[in-house]
Structures are given as structure tokens and as C-alpha cells.
Motif scaffolding. Sequence first.
Motif, mmCIF file in Angstrom:
data_model
loop_
_atom_site.group_PDB
_atom_site.id
_atom_site.type_symbol
_atom_site.label_atom_id
_atom_site.label_comp_id
_atom_site.label_asym_id
_atom_site.label_seq_id
_atom_site.Cartn_x
_atom_site.Cartn_y
_atom_site.Cartn_z
ATOM 1 N N GLY A 19 26.393 58.971 24.744
ATOM 2 C CA GLY A 19 26.738 57.859 25.625
ATOM 3 C C GLY A 19 27.153 58.280 27.018
ATOM 4 O O GLY A 19 27.129 57.483 27.948
ATOM 5 N N SER A 25 21.780 56.946 27.990
ATOM 6 C CA SER A 25 22.403 55.628 27.941
ATOM 7 C C SER A 25 21.620 54.564 28.704
ATOM 8 O O SER A 25 21.864 53.384 28.518
ATOM 9 C CB SER A 25 23.837 55.699 28.464
ATOM 10 N N ASP A 43 27.073 55.601 20.218
ATOM 11 C CA ASP A 43 27.450 56.694 21.104
ATOM 12 C C ASP A 43 28.055 57.803 20.248
ATOM 13 O O ASP A 43 29.096 57.612 19.619
ATOM 14 C CB ASP A 43 28.458 56.182 22.140
#
Length: 134
Positions: A19, A25, A43
Motif C-alpha cells: 500500500g 496502490s 495492503d
Amino acid sequence: MTSPTPASQASRALLLYDGDCPFCSRYGAWVRLRDRYGLTLLDARQQPGLVEQYAARGYDIDRGMILEVDGRLYHGAAAIVMLDAMTSPLRPLDRLARVVVRVPGLVRLLYPLIRLVRVVTLRLMGRPPDIRRA
């Protein structure tokens, strides 16, 4: 490799990714995948227990994202290939990624460079690149 099935047909997909990595991301296709396949995005930095479970099975999150689709695991370059199979390109960056993935062996050849760019970028951002050591 079989074709993935839409979420409406009881497909289960989970993607464990970094993440903190701006490339991971912002992977644009994930939103479409979440809608079409019920993809759960996790994540890895927030899931240390899950990271360790996959590590015990031989999958190192620091060496690549982990995709699980209906109980089958894909790691690193194989995860990218499978994600490509699950989505259709809409934006120019998606189209470029599809070209790279569709050339036999190219994604496996380029994957170490992709990982290096991720590590350098995270270091420049002041974030630890090694999730399991963070």
C-alpha cells in the motif's frame, strides 16, 4: 490457465500488495477488477499475519504482490499476467501494460526492473521497501 469467472459466479479473488508503493496502490485496473470479480484489495503493511501466512507457504511479499483467485496463488510476474487476464485495457497505461504482459516472457524478464523501480521509489519517499521488516 483457465479463464477467471465474474464475482456473480462465485469467484473469490484477493490481492495482497504494498500500500505504500505508489505504483501498486494506483494500479488503475484494480477498481474494475473489484467490481467485476469481487477482488479484495489488502495492503500488506496492514496485514502482517497474512503476510507471514503466505511467507510460510513460500511467497515473499517483498519480491512481488500475491494474487489468490479461487484458491490458486499467483506471485510477482505471474500475478501481473493473471490480473491482465482478468481485466480489459481502458487507459493508455493499461494498454501499455497489456502489450508488455502479452509478449511471451517479457513480463518475467522485466519484473526484476519493476521491483527495483519500486524499491528506489519507496526509498526516495522515505518509506521502507521491505514490508516484512517495516
